[in-house]
Design a protein around this motif. Structure first.
Motif, short mmCIF file in Angstrom:
data_model
loop_
_atom_site.label_atom_id
_atom_site.label_comp_id
_atom_site.label_asym_id
_atom_site.label_seq_id
_atom_site.Cartn_x
_atom_site.Cartn_y
_atom_site.Cartn_z
N PHE B 294 27.54 -2.03 31.24
CA PHE B 294 26.43 -1.85 31.72
C PHE B 294 25.46 -1.12 30.42
O PHE B 294 24.76 -1.47 29.70
CB PHE B 294 25.79 -1.67 32.47
CG PHE B 294 24.59 -0.40 33.47
CD1 PHE B 294 23.34 -1.40 33.40
CD2 PHE B 294 24.23 0.71 32.45
CE1 PHE B 294 22.49 -1.28 32.91
CE2 PHE B 294 23.17 0.85 32.89
CZ PHE B 294 21.86 -0.13 33.76
N TYR B 297 25.35 -3.27 27.39
CA TYR B 297 24.40 -3.40 27.73
C TYR B 297 22.85 -3.13 28.24
O TYR B 297 22.02 -3.98 26.88
CB TYR B 297 24.16 -4.76 29.10
CG TYR B 297 23.58 -5.90 29.34
CD1 TYR B 297 24.48 -6.83 29.08
CD2 TYR B 297 22.30 -5.22 29.96
CE1 TYR B 297 22.92 -8.38 29.41
CE2 TYR B 297 21.69 -6.86 30.74
CZ TYR B 297 21.97 -8.45 29.69
OH TYR B 297 21.65 -9.02 30.46
N HIS B 298 22.65 -2.05 28.02
CA HIS B 298 21.07 -1.58 28.54
C HIS B 298 21.20 -0.77 26.95
O HIS B 298 19.85 -0.73 26.56
CB HIS B 298 21.45 0.01 29.02
CG HIS B 298 19.87 0.58 29.43
ND1 HIS B 298 19.97 2.07 28.66
CD2 HIS B 298 18.86 -0.19 29.61
CE1 HIS B 298 18.59 2.25 28.82
NE2 HIS B 298 18.04 0.85 29.20
N ARG B 301 21.12 -4.77 24.61
CA ARG B 301 20.79 -5.53 24.93
C ARG B 301 18.99 -5.30 25.72
O ARG B 301 18.09 -5.24 25.56
CB ARG B 301 20.83 -6.83 25.71
CG ARG B 301 20.19 -6.75 27.12
CD ARG B 301 19.45 -8.76 25.95
NE ARG B 301 18.82 -9.52 26.44
CZ ARG B 301 17.56 -9.73 26.49
NH1 ARG B 301 17.03 -8.74 26.08
NH2 ARG B 301 17.22 -10.78 27.61
N GLY B 302 19.38 -4.33 26.85
CA GLY B 302 18.08 -3.40 27.75
C GLY B 302 16.67 -3.37 27.14
O GLY B 302 15.77 -3.20 27.04
N GLU B 306 12.86 -4.23 26.28
CA GLU B 306 11.95 -3.09 26.64
C GLU B 306 11.47 -2.54 25.33
O GLU B 306 9.97 -2.00 25.66
CB GLU B 306 12.74 -2.17 27.75
CG GLU B 306 11.42 -1.11 27.45
CD GLU B 306 11.32 -1.40 29.28
OE1 GLU B 306 10.51 -0.59 29.91
OE2 GLU B 306 11.45 -2.27 29.69
#
Lengths: 290, 344
Positions: B294, B297-298, B301-302, B306
């Motif tokens: 995570f 990923y955040h 990617r995340g 955003e």
């Protein structure tokens, strides 16, 4: 050159603080089900009580002074303003503290937050509400919104399942809906040891046999524990529901409610900002969602 | 943008003038490493530092901060402690200024965070150029150069610091020195370009971030995450030292013998077990592997989905801080490789 006054007069912390809880009085505690009470709140400031508006599906951050703050979905409909109704299950430290409070005690409220149900899209369509257990809490806001604006919606179907009759949330008002002709209210319990239950007995998906649903013109709002999603979502897909017409309400740990603290993120979305209402299309594109 | 130059020999004079704009803080040496700290005296400042242990984030989002005090009868009263303190942060590297600009997107976008906003307004930033070491990959993350977010930014061009003036406050600082700063000529511009070229060539690391989002999606089930999960201690050090990690926890404390209390926020990490734990006992990231996945990923990617870019700036601090040598650049590199069997 900077003037010293400029700093002294600059106080967004005092004037525009999104973390500021507003005090509200507990005006009623309704013991619907053991450890699932309905708390009715009214803001101390009359102005705020009048002006507070939310969308069905949105949530607030509720502060219990001395214990902490937590996200709670709003169970009352915006069509019935002035007070907020919150169905809270006693499950952790802060809800424990809430359950120690009495009528007329004060709590803090800020919000509303989250996207809520896309009402503009849903209107003029049929609505299917499918809930299991505590999943009725956020759906109740949508239910009464639709019933209070009955002419703006097509057919309304509610399918709600609880373990036993005594576990059914909002039981009196939902049972009263069964006889109404402008909604198909289907209630079921997994088991009825007392034998006094007059509604359906069986699992939630069995209610589809009694519902007339046209997937081409229906929005389905689903909420409940994982087992509900597992069976209901599959059933909806089998019926031919488009993935963006299946709406799910999710819960996550939240500390801010406004897209900062990071706890509620699912994949690349924040539950507090892009949710808590997600479509099934979102769900299959976001890892860890359900 | 106004561009001037300051003779290097006049830097201490400039520093003494700049103190009228706030308490002077700069990197100082501490146990062989560097930390941003209030300067007792100007000669303590170390402008040729590699990286500080903690990024300047600590000034804008303090590790612990009181948000409200609660008093029965008064409700939640916002705390304004320390928000109006004027500070001049001297010697911030480009990647760290870039990181603050990223924090701006989070904290000054929708639902502005007024605590952050007040601090951002009262803390001046004087940036300084640097030479990458073998852990730096800011260039790969497009954060080796920053065009806003500072009041002044200094480039070392030999005998001078070439200064970009970023704000009106920066301009006031220049004016307050009288005539210490001089206009730049063609030779200065050439000196800057040479400096820029040399910096570019000094990088040891190069990771590719184009289409990294897509590769993250494709490798979501990769075995590499389990390998990292077995290695990671969930200590959260990488989050603490990260200039863009902004997760925070909030807790309420009651004063002993009273019903009054305060609401405090403190730095948190998505690597901690309870980061995604809800009251019912459900934990959406129970496994260590899912938590370190995570975090990557955040960041990579995340945040792109955003805010349009990764939130990593390539400062290399997480690599220094990790007790088990998990290396961000290496992880990205492995994810991109075709032949790495560990990733299946």
């Amino acid at each position: 050159m900077l003037v010293a006054d400029e700093v002294a007069t600059y106080h967004p912390v005092l004037t525009e603080n999104p973390y500021q809880p507003h005090m509200a009085r507990i005006v009623r505690i309704h013991k619907m089900v053991e450890n699932n009470h309905l708390f009715t709140l009214r803001f101390l400031e009359d102005q705020l009580a009048h002006s507070f508006r939310h969308q069905p599906g949105q949530f607030i951050m509720l502060s219990v002074p001395g214990a902490g703050e937590m996200p709670i979905s709003i169970s009352s409909s915006p069509s019935r303003p002035e007070v907020l109704e919150l169905c809270v299950r006693r499950v952790g430290r802060v809800t424990d503290a809430l359950y120690r409070l009495k009528t007329n005690d004060l709590v803090g409220v800020r919000g509303p937050y989250g996207n809520g149900y896309p009402m503009q899209e849903i209107m003029a369509n049929d609505v299917l509400l499918a809930a299991g257990g505590l999943g009725m809490a956020p759906l109740r806001s949508l239910l009464w919104y639709a019933l209070d604006h009955r002419d703006k919606f097509g057919n309304i179907t509610l399918m709600y399942g609880a373990k036993r009759p005594e576990d059914m949330l909002f039981r009196e008002e939902l049972v009263a809906l069964v006889d109404r002709t402008d909604i198909n209210c289907l209630l079921t319990v997994d088991a009825d040891p007392s034998g006094a239950w007059k509604g359906h007995v069986g699992l939630l998906p069995a209610l589809f046999d009694y519902a007339k649903i046209d997937p081409a013109r229906t929005y389905a709002a689903v909420c409940g524990p994982p087992v509900v999603y597992k069976f209901i979502l599959q059933r909806l897909l089998d019926l031919g529901f488009p993935k963006n017409r299946i709406l799910m309400s999710l819960e996550r740990r939240m500390k801010c409610g406004v897209g900062k603290c990071g706890h509620c993120s699912i994949g690349y979305k924040y539950t507090c900002m892009q949710g808590p209402i997600f479509t099934y299309w979102d769900a299959i594109n976001l890892p860890e969602m359900i | 943008m106004k561009i001037l130059k300051l003779p290097k020999g006049k830097l201490d004079l400039f520093a003494s003038v700049v103190q009228q704009f706030g308490e002077l803080h700069a990197p100082v040496e501490q146990d062989g490493k560097y930390v941003f700290k209030r300067l007792a005296r100007w000669p303590d400042a170390r402008l040729e530092y590699d990286r500080t242990i903690l990024p300047p984030k600590k000034y804008f989002l303090p590790p612990r901060e009181t948000l409200f005090r609660y008093r029965p009868g008064e409700g939640f009263v916002p705390s304004t402690d320390g928000l109006d303190q004027r500070i001049v942060l001297f010697g911030v590297h480009a990647c760290d200024v870039y990181a603050i600009n990223i924090l701006d997107q989070v904290f000054l976008g929708k639902y502005k965070d007024p605590y952050y906003q007040a601090r951002r307004r009262n803390i001046a930033i004087i940036g300084i150029d640097c030479t990458p070491d073998k852990q730096c990959f800011c260039r790969s993350m497009r954060a080796d150069f920053v065009d806003h977010g500072f009041d002044l930014f200094f480039y070392d061009t030999g005998d001078y610091y070439q200064a970009l003036v970023g704000t009106a406050l920066g301009d006031d600082m220049v004016l307050a020195t009288g005539n210490l700063f001089e206009p730049v000529g063609p030779a200065d511009i050439d000196a800057y370009k040479e400096r820029s070229w040399n910096k570019r060539r000094a990088f040891h690391l190069d990771v590719e971030i184009r289409d990294l989002s897509e590769i993250f999606e494709m490798e979501y089930e990769s075995g590499i995450w389990d390998q990292l999960g077995r290695k990671c201690l969930s200590c959260g050090s990488c989050s603490m030292v990260c200039p863009t990690c902004y997760c925070y926890d909030v807790s309420d404390d009651v004063e002993l013998g009273s019903r009054a209390g305060k609401r405090t926020r403190s730095w948190d990490s998505c690597l901690y077990f309870n980061h995604a734990l809800v009251a019912s006992g459900e934990n959406f990231r129970r496994d260590r592997a899912s938590r370190i996945k995570f975090r990557f990923y955040h960041k990579q990617r995340g945040f792109v989905a955003e805010y349009g870019r990764p939130s990593c700036v390539g400062c290399g601090r997480c690599v220094s801080a990790c007790p088990v040598n998990i290396d961000t650049a290496q992880v990205i590199d492995r994810l991109r490789r075709v032949e790495d069997v560990g990733s299946r």
